[in-house]
Scaffold this active site. Sequence first.
Site, PDB file in Angstrom:
ATOM      1  CG  MET A 279      12.544   9.548  -3.905  1.00  0.00           C
ATOM      2  SD  MET A 279      13.664  11.053  -3.996  1.00  0.00           S
ATOM      3  CE  MET A 279      14.993  11.032  -2.728  1.00  0.00           C
ATOM      4  CG  LEU A 280       7.683   5.657  -7.063  1.00  0.00           C
ATOM      5  CD1 LEU A 280       7.710   4.123  -7.543  1.00  0.00           C
ATOM      6  CD2 LEU A 280       7.349   6.626  -8.047  1.00  0.00           C
TER       7      LEU A 280
ATOM      8  N   GLY B  32       1.276  15.662   2.150  1.00  0.00           N
ATOM      9  CA  GLY B  32       2.562  16.083   1.372  1.00  0.00           C
ATOM     10  C   GLY B  32       2.795  16.704   0.219  1.00  0.00           C
ATOM     11  CB  THR B  33       5.498  16.625  -2.137  1.00  0.00           C
ATOM     12  OG1 THR B  33       6.432  17.479  -1.196  1.00  0.00           O
ATOM     13  CG2 THR B  33       5.634  16.868  -3.572  1.00  0.00           C
TER      14      THR B  33
ATOM     15  CG  HIS C 197     -14.260  -9.664 -26.493  1.00  0.00           C
ATOM     16  ND1 HIS C 197     -13.163  -9.250 -27.138  1.00  0.00           N
ATOM     17  CD2 HIS C 197     -15.299  -9.327 -27.212  1.00  0.00           C
ATOM     18  CE1 HIS C 197     -13.414  -8.526 -28.370  1.00  0.00           C
ATOM     19  NE2 HIS C 197     -14.632  -9.052 -28.556  1.00  0.00           N
TER      20      HIS C 197
END
EC number: 1.8.1.4
Length: 509
Positions: free
Chosen positions: A362-363, A82-83, A488
């Site tokens: 729209m994610l 898709g896009t 850490h």
Amino acid sequence: MAMASFARRKASLLLSKNLCNSSDALRYSLSLTSFSRGFSSGSDENDVVVIGGGPGGYVAAIKAAQLGLKTTCIEKRGTLGGTCLNVGCIPSKALLHSSHMYHEAKHSFASHGVKFPSVEVDLPAMMAQKDKAVTNLTRGIEGLFKKNKVNYVKGYGKFISSSEVSVDSLEGGNTVVKGKNIIIATGSDVKSLPGITIDEKRIVSSTGALALSEIPKKLVVIGAGYIGLEMGSVWGRLGSEVTVVEFASEIVPTMDGEVRKQFQRTLEKQKMKFLLKTKVVSVDSSGDGVRLTLEPAAGGEQSTLEADVVLVSAGRTPFTAGLGLDKIGVETDKVGRILVNERFTTNVPGVYAIGDVIPGPMLAHKAEEDGVACVEFIAGKEGHVDYNLVPGVVYTHPEVASVGKTEEQVKALGVDYRVGKFPFLANSRAKAIDDAEGVVKILAEKETDRILGVHIMAPNAGELIHEAVLALHYGASSEDIARTCHAHPTMSEAVKEAAMATYDKPIHI
């Protein structure tokens, strides 16, 4: 897990439910009748047909096949993804990374003891790397289709009935694909602005901005949302003078207000200019360059702005053109979104919709979740998507990521809350790598300490946010995060310290 925290969370379950029900993003369900269909056993009919091969569509197709359903996916582009994969998320992140590497080499390497006479941009090579990433990933999805036995049809599909899709093949000819259950997953398209014609050369959408053949000296971005700021950041790092024109009074309106202000200051330090509360009256590309006519959003004296390239980034709109929705009677709202119930069923039995064509953010990752849940419902299982907990990320540098509610939303709900913040200037890893601009901000309900929202501006904020997403999913308190050991030195320690600041006091500031 702190026992006191558990008790507080148990006492806050009712509050949690009320907060979710009050959220605009939770659900846009309608009182529609859920319809169950049996699965096909015929060789010429599918259990599931998916129209669209983007993140929502291809994921739905693969999941359906994994659940034992005979599945066909129809995609008009000829390449899957898709896009997002072809002209959106993936190529933009490739260019964001490449441009960041160049910017670091030019401005930061020397301070780390890495010196060389000069550094220059090879734009064709940069574009080739982006294209290679896209090609490999699209082929990868085709491989997943073969592995999971999803039938892939390349062509433009449109309904001829609620159980039949006519496909105009990219290779010529036409075929009819039949399905007991049909999922609309056609995504979204660029939203145009009145009087502005996108030619993808000098007036471009995000698609054209990903394929410029040379670096513009002056780039004007219309729209200060996620896409506009990311693409402006790419070309700004490569040397463009970037001006962002925004009709609203602030950038990225969905962002927490305090974080937004700090984010804008950071972008301005990177020489990005902002013209807020400004309307684009017209764009003229008849000359050598592009001339924009502007005026204050509230009206007033007009001004002009010159550019080599103008990026129109005013949002996206559902792509449903030519699908024949009217032919079968699928209902849409006034902006063209398909209306569905909590099971993704439209008002037409056996026809479903997911992703950008339905209400909600729209994610790509939201569309993927929709796809899985929708297919699970079709298969007789229970699907689930929590729309309150869809993270959002702006992939600039630093990135900005968030999940849950902003401080403005919490105030509007009238909930008593605490805020804890920790700057990356006090984080040892960030200082060690000399990349310490940003902050972690946590909002928690005052009485129960239940986390309501987390907002992070930092390098790799898009990776750091998922600890917060998981915490919100499980109803964690800020004390839960604060009492969880973090390695850490890591950037994630800033999340721990912000959590400590929320329920008590941080150590390192």
